[in-house]
Design an enzyme around this catalytic site. Structure first.
Site, PDB file in Angstrom:
ATOM      1  NE  ARG A 126      -3.495   2.030   3.037  1.00  0.00           N
ATOM      2  CZ  ARG A 126      -4.687   2.482   2.654  1.00  0.00           C
ATOM      3  NH1 ARG A 126      -5.385   1.843   1.751  1.00  0.00           N
ATOM      4  NH2 ARG A 126      -5.197   3.586   3.181  1.00  0.00           N
ATOM      5  CB  ILE A 138      -5.453   6.100  -0.816  1.00  0.00           C
ATOM      6  CG1 ILE A 138      -5.417   4.573  -0.777  1.00  0.00           C
ATOM      7  CG2 ILE A 138      -4.644   6.648   0.340  1.00  0.00           C
ATOM      8  CD1 ILE A 138      -3.976   3.998  -0.907  1.00  0.00           C
ATOM      9  CB  SER A 139     -10.694   4.040   0.746  1.00  0.00           C
ATOM     10  OG  SER A 139     -11.383   4.647  -0.312  1.00  0.00           O
ATOM     11  CD  GLN A 140     -11.140   3.299   8.043  1.00  0.00           C
ATOM     12  OE1 GLN A 140     -12.208   3.722   7.577  1.00  0.00           O
ATOM     13  NE2 GLN A 140     -11.015   2.933   9.287  1.00  0.00           N
ATOM     14  N   PRO A 141      -7.935   1.386   4.927  1.00  0.00           N
ATOM     15  CG  PRO A 141      -5.824   0.726   5.707  1.00  0.00           C
ATOM     16  CD  PRO A 141      -6.778   1.870   5.717  1.00  0.00           C
TER      17      PRO A 141
END
Ligand code: SAH
Length: 217
Positions: free
Chosen positions: A35, A61-64
């Site tokens: 990531r 970028i979205s939260q995992p």
């Protein structure tokens, strides 16, 4: 590198498994894909933290956990043809590329699409095709898709995307107002667009889906 591997394993266990993500293929892909490569160098140390991160042009970028939740909802086995709206950093596309057969991803901001394309190539994800444009129209020439994922918040479930979904296919989309949305999973059950099964996956907050069938500007 070893340091990032450790951070990634910790992310999978403490942010994903512990919160109920159970699809082993999803957990494996998130434990494998670097990531940190998808964010700017100055932010790499934060890449495995429990939150979204800026990727430029006011996008994120979205939260995992959100990536895992949405991916799990797509119920991928490995044979699927997928459409993603909002390539952004390319991270979600890489996860999909690991878990499905082919990924088509649309991004409206050319600089982000270029950057994502280069990163995906550098990691040898040749089964992702990206294109710059308004994803609210979908990608009709390549339809139907077995799964469609929208990674920006829509004012409502885009009907065009439902049309481009195969029967039995899954559409995951955050829909609501500009500042908060509900993550919805929609399974298309038959030829009729009214014949769907809808599941509410919870509240979320995405950047706006901007386009003809999204927010205007
Ligand atoms: N999936 C991405 C998250 C990106 S954030 C990742 O893994 O990093 C959402 C992205 O959707 C932004 O890059 C934004 O520019 C893009 N976007 C917004 N509206 C769009 C539209 N109509 N078509 C394509 N992309 C759009």
């Amino acid at each position: 590198m070893i340091r990032y591997n450790k951070m990634r394993i910790k992310m999978v266990n403490s942010q994903l498994r512990s919160r109920g993500i159970s699809d082993e293929r999803v957990l494996k892909a998130m434990g494998k894909i670097p990531r940190h490569i998808f964010v700017d160098e100055g932010l790499q140390d934060q890449a495995y933290a429990d939150n979204p991160l800026p990727i430029g042009d006011r996008q994120t970028i979205s939260q995992p956990y959100i990536v895992a939740l949405m991916t799990e909802a797509l119920e991928l086995k490995g044979t699927e043809k997928i459409l993603e709206i909002g390539t952004g950093s390319g991270y979600q596309a890489a996860i999909l590329a690991e878990l499905a057969d082919r990924v088509f991803s649309i991004e409206r901001i050319a600089s982000l699409a270029d950057r994502a394309r280069k990163i995906l190539e550098s990691l040898n994800y040749y089964n992702v095709l990206t294109r710059v444009g308004d994803g609210t129209y979908g990608w009709r020439e390549e339809s139907p898709f077995d799964a469609i994922i929208v990674t920006a918040g829509a004012p409502e479930v885009p009907r065009i995307l439902l049309e481009q979904l195969a029967i039995g296919g899954r559409l995951v989309v955050p829909a609501g107002d500009r500042y908060s949305q509900t993550l919805m999973k929609i399974i298309r059950l038959s030829e009729s667009l009214e014949d769907t099964e809808i599941t509410d996956l919870g509240g979320c907050r995405f950047v706006n889906l901007i386009g003809n069938h999204g927010w205007k500007g």
